[in-house]
Scaffold this active site. Structure first.
Site, mmCIF file in Angstrom:
data_model
loop_
_atom_site.group_PDB
_atom_site.id
_atom_site.type_symbol
_atom_site.label_atom_id
_atom_site.label_comp_id
_atom_site.label_asym_id
_atom_site.label_seq_id
_atom_site.Cartn_x
_atom_site.Cartn_y
_atom_site.Cartn_z
ATOM 1 C CG HIS A 1 130.276 -25.700 5.852
ATOM 2 N ND1 HIS A 1 130.424 -24.551 5.112
ATOM 3 C CD2 HIS A 1 128.931 -25.898 5.963
ATOM 4 C CE1 HIS A 1 129.222 -24.061 4.782
ATOM 5 N NE2 HIS A 1 128.296 -24.876 5.285
ATOM 6 C CD GLU B 1 125.784 -22.845 2.164
ATOM 7 O OE1 GLU B 1 126.390 -22.612 3.239
ATOM 8 O OE2 GLU B 1 124.816 -23.642 2.111
ATOM 9 C CG HIS C 1 125.535 -28.842 3.800
ATOM 10 N ND1 HIS C 1 125.166 -28.234 2.631
ATOM 11 C CD2 HIS C 1 125.762 -27.832 4.677
ATOM 12 C CE1 HIS C 1 125.168 -26.914 2.789
ATOM 13 N NE2 HIS C 1 125.526 -26.649 4.041
ATOM 14 C CD GLU C 2 126.693 -28.605 8.579
ATOM 15 O OE1 GLU C 2 127.652 -27.816 8.643
ATOM 16 O OE2 GLU C 2 125.520 -28.239 8.342
#
Lengths: 493, 493
Positions: free
Chosen positions: A268, A294, A264-265
Site C-alpha cells: 500500500h 489492494e 502487505h502494508e
C-alpha cells in the site's frame, strides 16, 4: 480562472486531509490513551469542515466554467476527476446522509457487542434497518449516476467496475476454486508426509523483528525518509504520501505473521509514496480506488513475498537478524499453507476468493431485495458448505456477523479484495512478459525493474483512469481471471 | 445568544488548534524527515484558517452583544478574556502584520547562518529592519491598548505585567546578584576543596534513563494516561491538555541533563494537564502566559528538582534504574553547580537572571529608540562585564546574536524567564507557610499536597486573572524579589 479557484480550494482541502490523516495515524500509534475523547471531537469538527467545503454549491459552478476553459490534458483530467468526486458527494440529500450515518454508527457499535455474544436474534433487526437504508442509497445514487443500484455502491470504492464485468470473472474463479482447493490441500498433505512441518516457534525479540521488517521494507522499495513503521493493534497504512505511516503488530513466539503483514502494508505504502506530487492536492493525484490499492499490497505480499525466489534472497536476511536458519522448503511450507476456515481475514490466497465471492453474491441479493436479513444465516451456510465444505449455521458470529463491512454500511466493498488479488496476478504476468528473468532478479533481492514498471503503469497514473481502463492500459488486456488461476496452479497445484 | 455563537466558534478554533498542536509535536518527534515540506504547507494553511476565523469582524459584534447578556461570573470572565485576545489579534492592520512577518522570517533564517559564522556586520542591517518594525508594532499596539510601547509588547506574552512593576524588582535582584554570584562561587570552591567533584560520567543506556524519567514524571504528578515522553532535538512541552507531549534528549555518558530537562518540561505539562476542562475551547481555559508557565516548569525543575530533600527520595530511584549509587553531597555538587558563562540557555539559576536583566534593559532602549542596532555589541559587552565579569566584544555570536528572540521579533519575551523564576520561589514560600513539613514530604516522594495547592491557586485559574492578579491572589502579595533572593541565599550562600 475557475481552474485556479479549484486549485486554491484543493490546497485548503488537502491541508485538512493532511491533518486528519496524521491525527488518525497518531491516534492508533502515539496518542495517550486519555486523549481519545478530545481527539474524536477535534477530528469530527475537522471532518465536518472538510465535508462542508467539499460540497459547496460554487464548486459546481467552478467545474462548469473550468470545463469550458483552455486547459492541458492533465488539467482536463483533473477537472474530470474532481467532477466525479463532487457528484458522488452531492448526489444524496444531507438529511438522508445523516439518517444513514446515525443508523450505521448505531449498528456498528451494537455489532461489536452482539457479535462477541453470537447474538444473531439481537443483531438481525438492527442490520435490517441498515440494509433498507443501503437499498435506498443504492437506488438514489444509481438514479443520479445512471447505474444499477449495486453498481452505484461498487462505484464508491472502485470507480468504473461493474457487476456485468465482475460477475463472469468471479464465476470462472469460483468454478475453478471449488475444484482446486481440495487438490491444493492434497498436494500439501503429500508434501508434509514426505517432509513434516518444522514448527514456526521460538523467541524472537521484537526489536530484531522490527529491524528485519525495516530491512525488507527498504529492499522492496519503501522510502524510509518519507515514511515509518510503528506498532498498532490493527495493522494499517496511513499518513500522507510524503510521510506514510505503516504499522504492524508483533508476536514474540513467531516472526512470519508480522513480516508478511509488514510486506502487505508496504505494498500500500509504495503506491502512496509514488503518486504524482504535482497533483497531490487534487482528487486526480490520489490512488485510484480500493481494488487497485489492494492489488498493490497483494502484489508485494503474495506475488513477491510468497514467491520461492524471494525467499531465496530473504532467508539469509532472516538468519542475519533473527539468528535462525531455515531452508527454503521449510519456510515455504508455512508461507504456502492452505486451510479451509470460517474467517475471511485469516484465509490464505487460495481460499480467500471464495469468502469474497460468497459475500459478493449475497450482497447483490440483499441490495436487490431478493434476500432478506432474516434469511441470511441459511443463505450464508448454504454457500459456505458448497464453496468450502464448512457450516456456520450454529455460529452466526463466524457467518454473516463476521465482518464490520455490513454493519457500517459498506456494501459493494468486498469485491475489491479479490479484484485486487486478480489484478496483482495480471500485473505480475504482464511484467514477466517484459522482464523474463524476473524470478532471478527477485532471488538476488533486486526490485528496481519491477518497481519501475509499476511506477510507470500504475503509481504515476493515480486517478487518471477508471479501474478497468487502468488495468487494461497497464497490462494490455481487460481483467482476466486466467492469470490468477495460473498463479494458484503454479504455486499450489 | 451571542455567547453561544462564541462557544460554537470556540469549538471550531479549538479543533484547528488541536490539529496544529499535534502536527507540531509530531513534526519534531515522529515525522519522517522527508515529510517536512508538505507538513509546513499544511500547517501554514491551517494556521491561516485559524487566524482568519479568529479575526472575523462578527466576533466583535458577538462580544459586544455577549457583554450585555445575562451571564454567570464564569461566562463573563470567558467573554472578557476572549475580548482581550480579539483586541490583541485585530489591533494591527493585516498589511503591517504581513510586512513584519516577512521581515522577521527573513531575519531568523539569515540569523541561523550568520550566527554560525559570527558575522555581525552581515546581521546588523537585517536586525535593524526588524527593530524598526518592532518599534512600529509597539507604538501601534500601545496606542490601541493605552500602554507604553514596550509594555504593549510584554502584554503579548504576559498579560498585565508592566515595566513599572518589573523594573524595580529586577533592579533589586540585579544589585543582589552582582554581589552574590562571586559569593556563591566562593562557597562552591571551598566545598570542592573539602570534597572534590565526583565526575558525572558513565555509560547509561537510553532505555534506562527513559524509565527513570518516566518514574520521576509520574511521581511528581504527570498523568501518563494523558501524555507521553518522546525524544526530540530541542526539548519541548507540546500537544494538547488531554495528550501532553513532552520531549527530552539523551546523552549516554551522563544522566543529569536529560533528567533535569524532563522535570522542567513536566512542570509545563502539569499546568496543561490541570487546566479546567469545561473551558478548554475558550481562551479563558488556556494557561495564563509565558511567565506563569515558566514559573510552573521552574517550580518542578528548581524548587522541587534541585531541592536537597527531593534528592533524598530520588537517589534510590536513580540507583534502582541506573544501578549506580550517589551520595546526596555528590549529586548536589552537580545539581547546584554555579558558573559564569556567556550563554543564557546554559546558565544556572544563580547567574541566569543577570542574562535576562541585561536583555530586558537593552530591549527597552532599543524599542525606546535610545539605542541603535549598530551600538548593540558595545552595550551588550559593557553590561556583561559589569554583571558577570565577562566580555563578548570579540564574539557577537555569544553576545547580541545569541538568541532567536530578537531576529524573530519576540521583544518583550525575555522578562518572562526571570519573572517565572521569582514567581516559582514566591509560590514555594507561600506553600511552605501552609505546609510546614514540605521538605519532609519531598524527601518521602510525596507531591500531593504541593500539587493540590498549585491546582487550587494556579492551574484551575487558567486565564481568569492577569499575571500580577494571579500571583497576588495565589500567594497573598504582589511580586516580591525577596523570596527568590532568600531561595538563592539558602541554597547557594
Amino acid at each position: 480562472m475557475s481552474f485556479d479557484k479549484l486549485d486554491k480550494l484543493g490546497t485548503k482541502l488537502h491541508a485538512l486531509s493532511h491533518a486528519l490523516s496524521i491525527l488518525g495515524a497518531d491516534e492508533a500509534t502515539h496518542m495517550a490513551p486519555g486523549g481519545g475523547e478530545a481527539r474524536a471531537e477535534a477530528m469530527s469538527v475537522l471532518s465536518g469542515m472538510h465535508h462542508r467545503e467539499s460540497v459547496a454549491p460554487e464548486i459546481g459552478d467552478w467545474l462548469d466554467a473550468a470545463e469550458q476553459e483552455d486547459l492541458s490534458d492533465d488539467q482536463k483530467a483533473a477537472v474530470r476527476e474532481w467532477r466525479r468526486r463532487y457528484v458522488g458527494l452531492t448526489c444524496l440529500p444531507p438529511e438522508f446522509v445523516e439518517r444513514q450515518t446515525r443508523a450505521s454508527m448505531r449498528c456498528e457499535q451494537l455489532w461489536r457487542d452482539l457479535r462477541a455474544r453470537n447474538d444473531w436474534a439481537g443483531f438481525a433487526p438492527v442490520l435490517q434497518e441498515v440494509v433498507e437504508l443501503e437499498r435506498e442509497r443504492a437506488a438514489r445514487r444509481g438514479e443520479v449516476l445512471g447505474l444499477s443500484p449495486y453498481d452505484a455502491l461498487i462505484e464508491m470504492y472502485d470507480p468504473g467496475s461493474r457487476v456485468e464485468q465482475i460477475a463472469p470473472v468471479f464465476d470462472e474463479l469460483k468454478t475453478f476454486l471449488v475444484d482446486f482447493v481440495p487438490r491444493a490441500l492434497e498436494v500439501q498433505e503429500k508434501r508434509r508426509e514426505k517432509a513434516p512441518t518444522r514448527p514456526l516457534s521460538g523467541n524472537y525479540p521484537i526489536e530484531k523483528q522490527r529491524e528485519l521488517g525495516l530491512a525488507m521494507m527498504a529492499a522492496v522499495g519503501f522510502d524510509l525518509t518519507r515514511g515509518s513503521l510503528s506498532v498498532s493493534h490493527h495493522p494499517f497504512c496511513g499518513g500522507v504520501p510524503t510521510d506514510v505511516r505503516i504499522t504492524t503488530r508483533y508476536r514474540s513466539d513467531e516472526f512470519l505473521s508480522s513480516l508478511m503483514g509488514t510486506l502487505h502494508e508496504t505494498g500500500h505504502a509504495l503506491y502512496e509514496q509514488n503518486l504524482p506530487k504535482e497533483w497531490a492536492h487534487w482528487p486526480l493525484g490520489e490512488a485510484r480506488g480500493m481494488s487497485m490499492h489492494e492489488s498493490q499490497s497483494l502484489f508485494v505480499e503474495k506475488q513477491i513475498g510468497r514467491n520461492p525466489a524471494f525467499w531465496h534472497w530473504a532467508l539469509p536476511l532472516v538468519e542475519q537478524h533473527l539468528g535462525e536458519s531455515w531452508s527454503q522448503d521449510e519456510i515455504l511450507d508455512h508461507v504456502h499453507h492452505v486451510e479451509r476456515g470460517l474467517i475471511r481475514v485469516d484465509a490464505d490466497e487460495v481460499t480467500y476468493p471464495l469468502h469474497v465471492i460468497l459475500r459478493f453474491e449475497i450482497e447483490q441479493e440483499l441490495i436487490g431485495g431478493t434476500l432478506e436479513v432474516t434469511d441470511l444465516p441459511e443463505a450464508w451456510d448454504e454457500r459456505m458448505k458448497r464453496y468450502l465444505g464448512l457450516s456456520t449455521i450454529d455460529s452466526p458470529k463466524d457467518g454473516p456477523m463476521q465482518d464490520v463491512h455490513w454493519p457500517s454500511s459498506a456494501f459493494g466493498y468486498f469485491p475489491s479484495y479479490t479484484l485486487g488479488a486478480m489484478m496483482a496476478a495480471q500485473q505480475w504476468n504482464a511484467i514477466k512478459r517484459e522482464i523474463p528473468d524476473l524470478d532471478d532478479q527477485l532471488s538476488r533481492g533486486e526490485f528496481e525493474a519491477v518497481n519501475d514498471w509499476r511506477r510507470k503503469h500504475i503509481w504515476s497514473q493515480a486517478s487518471r483512469w477508471s479501474t478497468p481502463e487502468l488495468i487494461e492500459r497497464a497490462t494490455g488486456e481487460p481483467l482476466n481471471a486466467r492469470h490468477f488461476r495460473e498463479h494458484l496452479e503454479e504455486r499450489y497445484g
